[in-house]
Design an enzyme around this catalytic site. Structure first.
Site, PDB file in Angstrom:
ATOM      1  N   GLY A  92       1.063  -0.937   0.206  1.00 32.12           N
ATOM      2  CA  GLY A  92       0.033   0.214  -0.122  1.00 32.12           C
ATOM      3  C   GLY A  92       0.814   1.188  -0.106  1.00 32.12           C
ATOM      4  N   ARG A 141       1.248  -5.304  -5.742  1.00 33.57           N
ATOM      5  CA  ARG A 141       1.480  -6.686  -4.751  1.00 33.57           C
ATOM      6  C   ARG A 141       1.462  -7.721  -5.908  1.00 33.57           C
ATOM      7  NH1 ARG A 141      -0.462  -4.528   0.137  1.00 33.57           N
ATOM      8  NH2 ARG A 141      -2.407  -3.293   0.045  1.00 33.57           N
ATOM      9  N   ASP A 173       5.654  -4.889   6.034  1.00 40.57           N
ATOM     10  CA  ASP A 173       6.299  -6.327   6.531  1.00 40.57           C
ATOM     11  C   ASP A 173       6.430  -7.312   5.211  1.00 40.57           C
ATOM     12  OD1 ASP A 173       3.789  -6.857   6.945  1.00 40.57           O
ATOM     13  OD2 ASP A 173       4.130  -8.116   8.330  1.00 40.57           O
ATOM     14  N   THR A 208       4.240   2.432   5.683  1.00 38.70           N
ATOM     15  CA  THR A 208       2.768   2.330   5.649  1.00 38.70           C
ATOM     16  C   THR A 208       2.147   3.193   6.656  1.00 38.70           C
ATOM     17  OG1 THR A 208       1.183   0.449   6.599  1.00 38.70           O
ATOM     18  CG2 THR A 208       3.376   0.530   7.304  1.00 38.70           C
ATOM     19  N   ASP A 225      -0.063   2.394   8.395  1.00 41.69           N
ATOM     20  CA  ASP A 225      -0.750   1.598   9.620  1.00 41.69           C
ATOM     21  C   ASP A 225       0.103   2.014  10.799  1.00 41.69           C
ATOM     22  OD1 ASP A 225      -2.754   0.796   7.897  1.00 41.69           O
ATOM     23  OD2 ASP A 225      -2.273  -1.206   7.804  1.00 41.69           O
ATOM     24  N   ASP A 232       2.527  -0.052  11.838  1.00 43.96           N
ATOM     25  CA  ASP A 232       2.156  -1.473  12.693  1.00 43.96           C
ATOM     26  C   ASP A 232       3.708  -2.132  12.457  1.00 43.96           C
ATOM     27  OD1 ASP A 232       1.927  -2.030   9.932  1.00 43.96           O
ATOM     28  OD2 ASP A 232       0.433  -3.242  10.280  1.00 43.96           O
ATOM     29  N   ARG A 248      -5.489  -2.546   9.228  1.00 40.88           N
ATOM     30  CA  ARG A 248      -5.976  -3.758   8.802  1.00 40.88           C
ATOM     31  C   ARG A 248      -5.821  -4.926  10.193  1.00 40.88           C
ATOM     32  NH1 ARG A 248      -4.025  -5.506   3.357  1.00 40.88           N
ATOM     33  NH2 ARG A 248      -2.114  -4.782   4.384  1.00 40.88           N
ATOM     34  N   LYS A 251     -25.444  14.372  26.542  1.00 39.02           N
ATOM     35  CA  LYS A 251     -24.767  14.242  25.317  1.00 39.02           C
ATOM     36  C   LYS A 251     -25.686  14.193  24.123  1.00 39.02           C
ATOM     37  CE  LYS A 251     -19.878  13.404  26.061  1.00 39.02           C
ATOM     38  NZ  LYS A 251     -18.613  12.625  25.546  1.00 39.02           N
TER      39      LYS A 251
HETATM   40  O1  F6P Z   1      -1.859  -1.315   5.043  1.00 36.47           O
HETATM   41  C1  F6P Z   1      -2.134  -0.272   4.574  1.00 36.47           C
HETATM   42  C2  F6P Z   1      -3.749  -0.450   4.184  1.00 36.47           C
HETATM   43  O2  F6P Z   1      -4.045   1.036   3.837  1.00 36.47           O
HETATM   44  C3  F6P Z   1      -4.412  -0.831   5.270  1.00 36.47           C
HETATM   45  O3  F6P Z   1      -4.937  -0.114   6.146  1.00 36.47           O
HETATM   46  C4  F6P Z   1      -5.558  -1.471   4.497  1.00 36.47           C
HETATM   47  O4  F6P Z   1      -6.458  -2.428   5.048  1.00 36.47           O
HETATM   48  C5  F6P Z   1      -5.074  -2.032   3.174  1.00 36.47           C
HETATM   49  O5  F6P Z   1      -3.754  -1.186   3.196  1.00 36.47           O
HETATM   50  C6  F6P Z   1      -5.947  -1.865   2.150  1.00 36.47           C
HETATM   51  O6  F6P Z   1      -5.083  -2.183   0.967  1.00 36.47           O
HETATM   52  P1  F6P Z   1      -5.668  -2.071  -0.678  1.00 36.47           P
HETATM   53  O7  F6P Z   1      -5.249  -0.650  -1.133  1.00 36.47           O
HETATM   54  O8  F6P Z   1      -5.088  -3.273  -1.215  1.00 36.47           O
HETATM   55  O9  F6P Z   1      -7.519  -2.335  -0.690  1.00 36.47           O
END
Ligand code: F6P
Length: 335
Positions: free
Chosen positions: A24, A85, A116, A139, A141, A143, A185, A227
């Protein structure tokens, strides 16, 4: 400021490096590519850009890069080298083709910018074909173990916050309950930071099981305090299966009217923040230095504001932990 001197006696372990982005995309990848190309030129190392990640490596989709080929990209989102990918690269035959192309182009080192999955590919290539590879964490994320932040994370959080602030306005106007799903994710970093930053009433992340009972109590407590609108931030990898499922369960229990917004890929685009540009620049430069010094199978990261190297295998063997004091903070501030 004078430029650091290059030690003329220092023999670089690499003469021509390939750089690619994979998986991504993330805002700041271009700033990283720029840092790789310009730092390499500074050290007298040639650079080849590999388009579309491992797919382009297999196809031999290469382009020579010079300092001027990375002009005017530090502020751009996406990646000028494109990304993809590749299933073929997961096979030894695919990696064999890629290695043959790299060797034919005289590439003796690689800088891999991605997550990763990207690093796993790099390690396999090195194991089978002995081409040194160094990684830069890219990324949204955040992560990856071995760095406090990944390239793109800060921008993604800021983009999400901008959107959520707008949602708060309409939620408030209509006295509504909104569920906002953010990316991540397998990790809740984006959700946790956007939740705290937007003053969300609750945050659901994969790392922490939040029972429906707790969520119902939170909403109930808000109601008792008069609220009228509420925001619940849900990480896409959250275990109930995302914002729509959680929202339906709440409706069944409390009968609340709700709206769901899935922010999606908007979080991956846009100009990188200042933090991401600086981080990407430090990591790209660090990657060239590491290759030059003969390192392989390591990821460059920044922890406690210092550039550090972590064996790539550790980036997927260890899980980067969520800071639980942040979860407590979110709870305290939302009451
Ligand atoms: O890993 C980055 C990310 O944006 C995730 O947060 C998400 O789940 C995934 O890629 C989406 O991937 P794609 O662009 O293949 O839908």
């Amino acid at each position: 400021m004078s430029a650091p001197a290059v030690d003329p006696l220092y023999l670089s372990a690499v003469n021509k490096i390939g750089v690619y982005t994979s998986g991504g995309d993330a805002p700041g990848m271009n700033a990283c590519i720029r840092a790789v190309v310009r730092s390499a030129a500074y050290f007298g190392i040639e650079v080849v850009g590999i388009r579309r990640g491992y797919a382009g490596m297999i196809a031999g989709d290469f382009t020579d890069m010079t300092p001027s080929s990375v002009s005017n990209i530090v502020q751009r989102g996406g990646t000028i080298l494109k990304t993809a990918r590749s299933d073929e690269f997961r096979t030894p035959e695919g990696r064999e083709k890629a290695a043959a192309n790299l060797k034919a182009a005289g590439i003796d080192g690689l800088v891999a910018i991605g997550g990763d999955g990207t690093f796993r590919g790099g390690v396999a290539l090195h194991r089978e074909h002995e081409i040194p590879v160094v990684g830069c964490p890219g990324t949204i994320d955040n992560d990856l173990y071995g760095t406090d932040y990944t390239i793109g994370y800060d921008t993604a959080v800021n983009t999400a916050l901008e959107m959520i602030d707008k949602i708060r306005d309409t939620a408030d106007a209509h006295d509504r309950l909104f569920f906002v799903e953010v990316m991540g994710r397998d990790a809740g970093f984006i959700a946790l930071d956007t939740g705290i930053g937007s003053g969300a009433e609750a945050i659901l992340i994969p790392e922490l099981k939040t029972s429906m009972v707790t969520l119902l109590e939170t909403l109930d407590r808000g109601k008792r305090r008069n609220k009228t609108s509420s925001l619940i931030i849900v990480a896409e990898g959250e275990e109930e299966g995302g914002a729509f499922r959680v929202a339906e369960q709440i409706k069944n229990e409390l009968g609340y009217e709700y709206r769901v917004v899935v922010l999606g890929h908007v979080q991956r685009g846009g100009a990188p923040s200042a933090r991401d540009r600086v981080l990407a620049s430090r990591l790209g430069h660090g990657a060239v230095e590491a290759l030059r010094e003969g390192h392989t199978n390591v990821m460059i990261g920044v922890t406690h504001n210092r550039v550090v190297l972590t064996p790539m295998s550790q980036t997927w063997k260890h899980t980067k932990a969520i800071d639980h004091s942040m979860i407590d903070l979110a709870e305290i501030l939302s009451t």
